[in-house]
Enzyme design. Structure first.
Site, PDB file in Angstrom:
ATOM      1  CB  SER A  79      -0.920   0.026   1.235  1.00 27.44           C
ATOM      2  OG  SER A  79      -1.848  -1.043   1.196  1.00 27.44           O
ATOM      3  CE1 TYR A 129      -8.469   8.150 -11.376  1.00 33.17           C
ATOM      4  CE2 TYR A 129      -7.848   5.854 -11.082  1.00 33.17           C
ATOM      5  CZ  TYR A 129      -8.008   7.120 -10.571  1.00 33.17           C
ATOM      6  OH  TYR A 129      -7.708   7.376  -9.251  1.00 33.17           O
ATOM      7  CE  LYS A 148      -7.909   8.954  -6.358  1.00 35.37           C
ATOM      8  NZ  LYS A 148      -7.662   8.747  -4.921  1.00 35.37           N
ATOM      9  NE  ARG A 159       4.221  -4.091 -11.759  1.00 34.80           N
ATOM     10  CZ  ARG A 159       3.677  -4.174 -12.977  1.00 34.80           C
ATOM     11  NH1 ARG A 159       2.390  -4.480 -13.088  1.00 34.80           N
ATOM     12  NH2 ARG A 159       4.388  -3.930 -14.053  1.00 34.80           N
ATOM     13  CB  THR A 160      -1.271  -0.725  -4.481  1.00 37.58           C
ATOM     14  OG1 THR A 160      -2.263  -0.134  -5.339  1.00 37.58           O
ATOM     15  CG2 THR A 160      -0.114   0.247  -4.296  1.00 37.58           C
TER      16      THR A 160
END
Ligand code: NAD
Ligand code: 0WE
Length: 264
Positions: free
Chosen positions: A20, A156, A163, A193-194
């Protein structure tokens, strides 16, 4: 240990695991002497977050589901009781129905639009209001955003709209709380890359495109985001509020990094 954050206490919201972004931030803050509290979203995450929090000597690890206002209020009530005050907050929370993070933005459902806005945008305003009440000696808050707010990033979709609202709320919250010495800023991170960053369609292609087309020719790490968070949460940025600080290998500044590929 001495450091930029010696004597400062803060809340980190949004650690799911050791990939994270919030975990990269928490490690950096802890290295510089901060005392940390964590929230996690439900028992499943709690089992992953508690051992991580222990590694940083965090005594306060509480559940908080930002879809539930009572849960947010309870979190800050606990902080008020245990600590009496607060110096900083990290908000690293975002969510949308992944089935609507592909295809046309125009097909976004009303339910998912509202839910995405509540979790990914409004929750920062609610957290900020609760935190400001405890920041009696001033303070600093940051939230995590993404360039999909100001430019179209395929897929997205509604997260970009959320956002955009989040970044506008950073400015309004900065203006509300500036007179009380409370600063509010955002970090716009490049793709990482979470759990949230990997679980999307075409993630592989998006990463490789950014690696090939950003000025630094690579993606960023959670430690690099942590370094910029340390700056924004420490007194080094005492004159900075209402800002969106990009930590994205410079990707957002270029429209075409090089013509070489086209000449091949
Ligand atoms: N990974 C990226 O590429 C990237 C880039 C820029 C910004 N961001 C933003 O960074 C932040 C952290 O995401 P991450 O990439 O570290 O992924 P992550 O999945 O590790 O973290 C997302 C966190 O949001 C939490 N969350 C979701 N819904 C919640 C709710 N209702 N209540 C409480 N917590 C909730 C999850 O529990 C998780 O801990 C998000 O705001 C994300 O939009 C991510
Ligand atoms: C980059 C990038 C991200 C990472 N990022 C900036 C984010 O803000 C994460 C957004 C996100 C929000 N909700 C969910 C998921 C990701 C996947 C898992 C899930 O169930 N829900 O997400 C994208 C989605 C589409 C295109 C690019 C990206």
């Amino acid at each position: 240990m001495d450091g930029l954050m010696k004597g400062k206490r803060g809340l980190v919201m949004g650690v799911a695991n050791d990939h994270s972004i919030a975990w990269g931030i928490a490690q950096k803050l802890s290295e510089h002497g901060a005392e940390l509290a964590f929230t996690y979203q439900g028992d499943a995450f709690g089992r992953r977050v508690k051992p991580l929090a222990d590694k940083l000597g965090a005594s306060l690890v509480v559940p908080c589901d930002v879809e539930d206002s009572a849960s947010v209020a309870a979190t800050f009530e606990t902080l008020g009781k245990e600590w009496g005050g607060l110096d900083f907050v990290v908000h690293a929370i975002g969510f949308s129905d992944k089935n609507e993070l592909k295809g046309l933005y125009a097909d976004t459902s009303r339910d998912n639009f509202v839910r995405t806005m509540v979790i990914s945008c409004y929750s920062f305003t609610e957290v900020a209001r609760n935190a400001a009440a405890l920041m009696t000696e001033g303070g600093s808050m940051i939230t995590l955003t993404y360039a999909g707010s100001v430019r179209v990033m395929p897929n997205y979709n509604v997260m970009g709209v959320a956002k955009a609202g989040l970044e506008a709320s950073v400015r309004y919250l900065a203006n509300d709380y500036g007179p009380r010495g409370i600063r509010v800023n955002g970090i716009s991170a490049g793709p990482v890359r979470t759990l949230a960053g990997a679980g999307i369609s075409d993630a592989r292609h998006m990463f490789s495109y950014q690696q090939r087309n950003s000025p630094l020719r690579r993606t960023v790490t959670i430690d690099e985001v942590g370094g910029s968070a340390l700056y924004l949460l420490s007194d080094l940025s005492s004159g900075v509020t209402g800002e969106i600080h990009y930590v994205d290998s410079g990707y957002h500044i270029v429209s075409m990094p090089t013509l070489d590929e086209l000449k091949q």
